[in-house]
Design a protein around this motif. Structure first.
Motif, PDB file in Angstrom:
ATOM      1  N   LEU A 203      39.912  27.021  19.448  1.00 37.53           N
ATOM      2  CA  LEU A 203      38.535  27.365  19.137  1.00 37.53           C
ATOM      3  C   LEU A 203      37.715  26.127  18.818  1.00 37.53           C
ATOM      4  CD1 LEU A 203      39.139  30.505  16.968  1.00 37.53           C
ATOM      5  CD2 LEU A 203      38.436  30.399  19.329  1.00 37.53           C
ATOM      6  N   LEU A 204      38.348  25.151  18.151  1.00 35.23           N
ATOM      7  CA  LEU A 204      37.576  23.995  17.730  1.00 35.23           C
ATOM      8  C   LEU A 204      37.239  23.068  18.884  1.00 35.23           C
ATOM      9  CD1 LEU A 204      39.311  23.256  14.350  1.00 35.23           C
ATOM     10  CD2 LEU A 204      37.051  24.203  14.768  1.00 35.23           C
ATOM     11  N   LEU A 205      38.107  22.989  19.870  1.00 40.73           N
ATOM     12  CA  LEU A 205      37.868  22.065  20.976  1.00 40.73           C
ATOM     13  C   LEU A 205      36.588  22.418  21.744  1.00 40.73           C
ATOM     14  CD1 LEU A 205      38.698  19.745  22.813  1.00 40.73           C
ATOM     15  CD2 LEU A 205      40.250  21.280  23.983  1.00 40.73           C
ATOM     16  N   PRO A 206      36.450  23.667  22.209  1.00 34.28           N
ATOM     17  CA  PRO A 206      35.187  23.959  22.895  1.00 34.28           C
ATOM     18  C   PRO A 206      33.981  23.833  21.969  1.00 34.28           C
ATOM     19  CG  PRO A 206      36.570  25.917  22.750  1.00 34.28           C
ATOM     20  CD  PRO A 206      37.376  24.806  22.261  1.00 34.28           C
ATOM     21  N   LEU A 207      34.184  24.160  20.684  1.00 35.96           N
ATOM     22  CA  LEU A 207      33.066  24.058  19.752  1.00 35.96           C
ATOM     23  C   LEU A 207      32.595  22.611  19.657  1.00 35.96           C
ATOM     24  CD1 LEU A 207      31.406  25.778  17.870  1.00 35.96           C
ATOM     25  CD2 LEU A 207      33.000  25.279  16.042  1.00 35.96           C
ATOM     26  N   ALA A 208      33.551  21.701  19.522  1.00 35.48           N
ATOM     27  CA  ALA A 208      33.197  20.280  19.444  1.00 35.48           C
ATOM     28  C   ALA A 208      32.496  19.830  20.726  1.00 35.48           C
ATOM     29  CB  ALA A 208      34.461  19.448  19.208  1.00 35.48           C
ATOM     30  N   ALA A 209      33.042  20.265  21.865  1.00 39.30           N
ATOM     31  CA  ALA A 209      32.436  19.853  23.131  1.00 39.30           C
ATOM     32  C   ALA A 209      30.996  20.349  23.223  1.00 39.30           C
ATOM     33  CB  ALA A 209      33.254  20.399  24.294  1.00 39.30           C
ATOM     34  N   VAL A 210      30.784  21.591  22.767  1.00 37.16           N
ATOM     35  CA  VAL A 210      29.427  22.144  22.846  1.00 37.16           C
ATOM     36  C   VAL A 210      28.472  21.376  21.937  1.00 37.16           C
ATOM     37  CG1 VAL A 210      28.035  24.140  22.248  1.00 37.16           C
ATOM     38  CG2 VAL A 210      30.141  24.436  23.502  1.00 37.16           C
ATOM     39  N   ILE A 211      28.966  21.033  20.739  1.00 39.20           N
ATOM     40  CA  ILE A 211      28.085  20.315  19.821  1.00 39.20           C
ATOM     41  C   ILE A 211      27.738  18.941  20.371  1.00 39.20           C
ATOM     42  CG2 ILE A 211      27.929  19.346  17.505  1.00 39.20           C
ATOM     43  CD1 ILE A 211      29.522  21.643  16.499  1.00 39.20           C
ATOM     44  N   LEU A 212      28.700  18.322  21.041  1.00 38.82           N
ATOM     45  CA  LEU A 212      28.437  16.986  21.576  1.00 38.82           C
ATOM     46  C   LEU A 212      27.586  17.023  22.838  1.00 38.82           C
ATOM     47  CD1 LEU A 212      31.918  15.301  21.187  1.00 38.82           C
ATOM     48  CD2 LEU A 212      29.837  14.799  19.930  1.00 38.82           C
ATOM     49  N   MET A 213      27.564  18.160  23.488  1.00 40.80           N
ATOM     50  CA  MET A 213      26.956  18.233  24.819  1.00 40.80           C
ATOM     51  C   MET A 213      25.530  17.694  24.919  1.00 40.80           C
ATOM     52  SD  MET A 213      27.752  19.016  27.892  1.00 40.80           S
ATOM     53  CE  MET A 213      29.198  20.018  27.875  1.00 40.80           C
ATOM     54  N   PRO A 214      24.622  18.023  24.015  1.00 43.39           N
ATOM     55  CA  PRO A 214      23.249  17.519  24.197  1.00 43.39           C
ATOM     56  C   PRO A 214      23.178  16.008  24.265  1.00 43.39           C
ATOM     57  CG  PRO A 214      23.312  19.173  22.485  1.00 43.39           C
ATOM     58  CD  PRO A 214      24.720  18.868  22.826  1.00 43.39           C
ATOM     59  N   TRP A 215      23.935  15.324  23.401  1.00 45.18           N
ATOM     60  CA  TRP A 215      23.868  13.865  23.444  1.00 45.18           C
ATOM     61  C   TRP A 215      24.551  13.304  24.672  1.00 45.18           C
ATOM     62  CZ3 TRP A 215      24.731  16.436  18.780  1.00 45.18           C
ATOM     63  CH2 TRP A 215      23.690  16.295  17.855  1.00 45.18           C
ATOM     64  N   VAL A 216      25.723  13.865  24.959  1.00 51.68           N
ATOM     65  CA  VAL A 216      26.496  13.349  26.086  1.00 51.68           C
ATOM     66  C   VAL A 216      25.732  13.505  27.389  1.00 51.68           C
ATOM     67  CG1 VAL A 216      28.575  13.742  27.438  1.00 51.68           C
ATOM     68  CG2 VAL A 216      28.708  13.647  24.977  1.00 51.68           C
ATOM     69  N   SER A 217      25.036  14.637  27.525  1.00 48.19           N
ATOM     70  CA  SER A 217      24.370  14.837  28.815  1.00 48.19           C
ATOM     71  C   SER A 217      23.192  13.908  28.986  1.00 48.19           C
ATOM     72  CB  SER A 217      23.946  16.291  28.978  1.00 48.19           C
ATOM     73  OG  SER A 217      23.096  16.668  27.941  1.00 48.19           O
ATOM     74  N   ARG A 218      22.742  13.304  27.876  1.00 51.36           N
ATOM     75  CA  ARG A 218      21.651  12.352  28.033  1.00 51.36           C
ATOM     76  C   ARG A 218      22.141  10.973  28.414  1.00 51.36           C
ATOM     77  NH1 ARG A 218      17.017  14.945  24.925  1.00 51.36           N
ATOM     78  NH2 ARG A 218      18.484  16.337  23.980  1.00 51.36           N
ATOM     79  N   LEU A 219      23.427  10.744  28.153  1.00 53.04           N
ATOM     80  CA  LEU A 219      23.970   9.411  28.419  1.00 53.04           C
ATOM     81  C   LEU A 219      23.899   9.063  29.900  1.00 53.04           C
ATOM     82  CD1 LEU A 219      27.233   9.104  26.303  1.00 53.04           C
ATOM     83  CD2 LEU A 219      25.134   7.814  26.077  1.00 53.04           C
ATOM     84  N   HIS A 220      24.395   9.956  30.693  1.00 54.07           N
ATOM     85  CA  HIS A 220      24.548   9.670  32.118  1.00 54.07           C
ATOM     86  C   HIS A 220      24.482  10.991  32.846  1.00 54.07           C
ATOM     87  CE1 HIS A 220      26.512   8.853  35.901  1.00 54.07           C
ATOM     88  NE2 HIS A 220      26.500   7.577  35.658  1.00 54.07           N
ATOM     89  N   ARG A 221      24.084  10.948  34.060  1.00 56.62           N
ATOM     90  CA  ARG A 221      23.942  12.173  34.843  1.00 56.62           C
ATOM     91  C   ARG A 221      25.235  12.969  34.916  1.00 56.62           C
ATOM     92  NH1 ARG A 221      23.106  13.488  40.122  1.00 56.62           N
ATOM     93  NH2 ARG A 221      24.221  11.610  40.696  1.00 56.62           N
ATOM     94  N   ARG A 222      26.353  12.256  35.008  1.00 60.89           N
ATOM     95  CA  ARG A 222      27.625  12.947  35.211  1.00 60.89           C
ATOM     96  C   ARG A 222      28.421  13.111  33.925  1.00 60.89           C
ATOM     97  NH1 ARG A 222      27.976  15.918  39.641  1.00 60.89           N
ATOM     98  NH2 ARG A 222      27.516  14.787  41.536  1.00 60.89           N
ATOM     99  N   ALA A 223      27.876  12.563  32.830  1.00 60.33           N
ATOM    100  CA  ALA A 223      28.669  12.582  31.599  1.00 60.33           C
ATOM    101  C   ALA A 223      28.983  13.994  31.144  1.00 60.33           C
ATOM    102  CB  ALA A 223      27.940  11.825  30.507  1.00 60.33           C
ATOM    103  N   ALA A 224      28.006  14.879  31.279  1.00 60.94           N
ATOM    104  CA  ALA A 224      28.229  16.263  30.839  1.00 60.94           C
ATOM    105  C   ALA A 224      29.372  16.892  31.628  1.00 60.94           C
ATOM    106  CB  ALA A 224      26.953  17.073  31.017  1.00 60.94           C
ATOM    107  N   ASP A 225      29.423  16.592  32.936  1.00 61.83           N
ATOM    108  CA  ASP A 225      30.504  17.142  33.761  1.00 61.83           C
ATOM    109  C   ASP A 225      31.855  16.724  33.209  1.00 61.83           C
ATOM    110  OD1 ASP A 225      28.613  16.198  36.675  1.00 61.83           O
ATOM    111  OD2 ASP A 225      28.521  18.009  35.465  1.00 61.83           O
ATOM    112  N   VAL A 226      31.946  15.417  32.889  1.00 58.07           N
ATOM    113  CA  VAL A 226      33.230  14.897  32.413  1.00 58.07           C
ATOM    114  C   VAL A 226      33.620  15.571  31.108  1.00 58.07           C
ATOM    115  CG1 VAL A 226      34.387  12.836  31.562  1.00 58.07           C
ATOM    116  CG2 VAL A 226      32.929  12.696  33.563  1.00 58.07           C
ATOM    117  N   LEU A 227      32.657  15.690  30.198  1.00 54.91           N
ATOM    118  CA  LEU A 227      32.965  16.312  28.910  1.00 54.91           C
ATOM    119  C   LEU A 227      33.456  17.738  29.101  1.00 54.91           C
ATOM    120  CD1 LEU A 227      32.931  16.260  25.850  1.00 54.91           C
ATOM    121  CD2 LEU A 227      30.557  16.977  25.917  1.00 54.91           C
ATOM    122  N   ALA A 228      32.729  18.493  29.936  1.00 50.59           N
ATOM    123  CA  ALA A 228      33.114  19.886  30.140  1.00 50.59           C
ATOM    124  C   ALA A 228      34.489  19.978  30.785  1.00 50.59           C
ATOM    125  CB  ALA A 228      32.073  20.580  31.009  1.00 50.59           C
TER     126      ALA A 228
END
Lengths: 102, 164, 479
Positions: free
Chosen positions: C9-34
């Protein structure tokens, strides 16, 4: 079963049914949302009735609070969809442009 | 006595929601119904739930609803069908019949005895933070779903949208 | 090992919380995180397999989550299919904007699905189910075109009513028994003598509520609209995973684990299953929209699963549970195929396609794998699960059901071959002269799922032993 539990159950189930009726009888999205809310009141009453009967109102309170939070988030999301639907497509009629058949 | 009055008013206001042509009046009726429900909850000592019901349902949801109504003013509300409101009294009789039948059945049948009686001294605090902690993770996620969901939906309003 | 439960449960939660910042880093960063989050989830749930269905419970900070044989099967389904859908989305979402939010909602939906499988009381099940539901409403409407919004609203209406029914059922259960926890309910219901009539009312409400979530006929009305309008990976998740976890899992947990149901209730499953199996297949035959056809086909296959459950004997239960896994694999593959077709041709109308096998090799071949699996042709996975269900029907002397199941299987093969012919075989429609195959990640996802359909079919013994039988043991435990 004590009298007031019966009353609570009665009104709860009644409101639930009225809510479902409102959801399916109307075409305007906003009235449908009102139906959802009425249904939620009904559910709260049924839960309360169960809690009163069992004497554990505090436990049921916790459930009701959680339920209210969940339904609020749901209402917010649905209202957002309604708002956008109206802005872009200028219609709140759920059967509008019904190209999709059942 | 107060309890029965609140309960009756609650049902009346909730049903009245159907009869108002103006959505704002319907919203007010719903809010009043929430207030009545809150009163009912108070009667049974469910104080925290009552406060939530009051502030969230009677307050927040009504505010959200009314703002949505006012922002979507210029749509086809005028030619809204009044039929459901006319049918409602008949349908109500049907519902009441079904309702009485169900509740009579429930009241008459033997419920599985004492089962797990409420533990004494179980306060809301204990119940919520003690037993329902499992839901807390869920609720945090729900709030995130709400946030991302609304952001997703609202992005339709921004100028630059790629088309499929 | 136990902390893995919390991590799911915590892993997807962490990924979701990080998502807004990560997706701003690079066009493909969000893909990698997900993708990493998805891969992590798959790894986590695979670690539970060697337990052979032993129950593990995590009790931390007053929460209680546990994994048992039944949860494990569904967990594998959720996370494996989920990962491949994430992988597929990396390229599919090129046609949409709002990638970061899409991944966030998809990961939250998976969090909710995992949560449903890990909790041990009915109310928590409702809470996590709402996470799944609300996330899915937004995901169905994701394109924000009118058909997306309209389908999302129709889906939402029925789903909210379903939730309401489930909650009223919950209230009545609490009224009746004073608890909502699985273990306590099981004890109470076992001690009682025969089904309490109040319990039957709650049971009816649950069957209606969870039946709506599982899109069983006659509660199926939302599915044929929701699936086509959603983006393809979401259709795959909905059809392959969500209706199973939200519907089938809850029903099995309630009516087999908590309360080993008597024939009366099982017969309801049997009847609903037969109706869904036949109705879904018949209507599917007449569809020209490929995703709509697949949606009706899902209703039909869920019918098979219900029949297996309704039979109540070990063969039937094993067949049903195995079919849950198999259908998740091949149906998500088929939906991803339809998405690939839509990605290149921009249409879902099968009449406009034709001869595409010449241009879209990967899609074509994996589609054949999917077709053979769903029709139950050996050595693909579908064959074994359908076989077990039919054998179960014979063992229970339900000869009519067995004959119908065999006949519908052939019929399914029929309309799927028809689909293949219209879409892939034949002369290439000149419109598609310049078509190319779909991008890498989409192809990879489809290839992997197709491979799994074949491998699960070949190694069905191992899959049965490690995944299906522990689950079936829980369902049969009461008998």
């Amino acid at each position: 079963m004590t009298e007031d539990v019966i009353l609570l159950l009665l009104s709860g189930l009644l409101l639930f049914m009225v809510g479902v009726y409102l959801m399916f009888a109307y075409r305007n999205l906003l009235r449908i949302i009102l139906g959802v809310e009425v249904m939620a009141k009904g559910v709260t009453l049924v839960l309360l009735a169960a809690g009163v009967f069992r004497g554990s109102v505090d436990y049921i309170q916790a459930l009701i609070v959680t339920f209210i939070i969940v339904e609020t988030i749901l209402a917010a999301v649905v209202l957002a969809i309604t708002f956008v639907a109206q802005r872009i497509y200028n219609s709140l009629d759920i059967r509008n442009l019904s190209k999709l058949k059942g | 006595m107060l309890l029965y009055a609140s309960l009756v008013l609650l049902v009346i206001f909730a049903i009245l929601v159907c009869f108002f042509k103006d959505l704002l009046y319907a919203a007010v009726s719903l809010a009043l119904a929430s207030v009545m429900l809150s009163a009912v909850l108070f009667q049974y000592g469910a104080n925290i739930a009552a406060v939530f019901e009051l502030s969230v349902c009677a307050g927040l949801i009504t505010v959200l609803f009314v703002s949505t109504v006012s922002m979507t003013k210029d749509s086809d509300q005028a030619n809204e069908s009044r039929l459901p409101a006319y049918f409602l009294p008949f349908i109500l009789v049907l519902f009441l019949g079904l309702d009485f039948f169900l509740v009579k059945w429930l009241a008459g049948s033997t419920l599985v005895g004492a089962g797990f009686p409420a533990t004494p001294g179980l306060t809301f605090q204990n119940a919520f933070w003690g037993q329902r902690m499992t839901d807390i993770v869920g609720q945090v996620s729900l709030i995130l779903v709400g946030v991302f969901g609304i952001l997703t939906i609202m992005r339709a309003l921004s100028e630059r949208r790629k088309h499929d | 090992m136990i902390t893995n439960i919390g991590l799911m449960l915590l892993l997807p939660l962490a990924a979701v919380i990080l998502m807004p910042w990560v997706s701003r880093l690079h066009r493909r960063a969000a893909d990698v995180l997900a993708a990493l989050a998805g891969l992590g989830l798959v790894g986590l749930c695979l670690r539970f397999i060697p337990l052979h269905g032993e129950t593990l419970t995590l009790r931390a900070l007053n929460t209680q989550f546990s994994v048992d044989g039944l949860s494990l099967l569904f967990l594998v389904v959720v996370n494996v299919v989920g990962f491949f859908c994430i992988l597929y989305s990396i390229d599919y979402m090129n046609h949409y904007d709002g990638r970061g939010k899409f991944y966030a909602l998809l990961l939250l939906m998976m969090l909710g699905l995992n949560g449903v499988l890990l909790v041990r009381d009915l109310f928590s099940l409702y809470v996590y189910l709402e996470i799944v539901s609300i996330a899915s409403y937004v995901l169905v409407a994701f394109s924000l075109k009118w058909d997306g919004i309209e389908s999302a609203l129709k889906y939402l209406l029925l789903s909210v009513v379903a939730t309401g029914l489930i909650l009223v059922g919950l209230g009545i259960m609490y009224l009746n028994l004073g608890t909502l926890e699985f273990a306590e309910l099981k004890l109470l219901l076992a001690a009682g003598s025969g089904p309490n009539t109040v319990f039957l009312l709650a049971a009816a409400l649950f069957i209606a509520g969870f039946g709506l979530k599982a899109a069983i006929m006659p509660f199926h009305a939302w599915l044929p609209d929701a699936h086509p309008s959603a983006p393809a990976p979401i259709s795959a998740m909905l059809s392959g995973v969500v209706i199973k976890v939200a519907g089938v899992y809850a029903l099995t947990r309630l009516f087999f684990d908590i309360y080993p149901s008597p024939a009366r209730i099982l017969n309801v499953f049997l009847i609903l299953g037969v109706v869904s199996m036949i109705g879904g297949a018949l209507i599917a035959y007449f569809q020209s929209d490929i995703k709509r056809m697949f949606a009706y086909s899902s209703i039909s296959q869920i019918g098979y699963i219900l029949i297996g459950l309704g039979l109540g004997n070990p063969l039937g239960l094993i067949g049903a549970l195995f079919h849950v896994l198999n259908h998740a694999l091949f149906k998500s593959l088929l939906f991803l195929n339809s998405g690939a077709l839509q990605y290149r041709t921009h249409t879902r109308d099968m009449n406009e396609m034709g001869g595409l096998e010449h241009r879209m090799r990967v899609t074509g071949i994996t589609s054949i794998f999917g077709t053979l699996s769903i029709a139950g042709v050996p050595p693909f996975n579908g064959f074994w699960s359908k076989l077990f269900i039919i054998l179960g029907a014979l063992a229970a002397k339900q000869y009519v059901v067995a004959v119908l199941a065999i006949f519908l299987s052939v019929f399914t093969l029929g309309y799927f071959l028809l689909m293949q012919r219209r879409v892939f075989f034949g002369k290439l429609n000149l419109k598609w002269q310049d078509l190319k195959e779909v991008p890498l990640t989409m192809s990879l996802a489809m290839i992997f799922l197709a491979a799994q359909c074949l491998l699960v079919g070949i190694f069905f013994n191992e899959v049965l032993r490690y995944l299906v039988e522990p689950a079936a043991a829980i369902l049969l435990g009461g008998k």
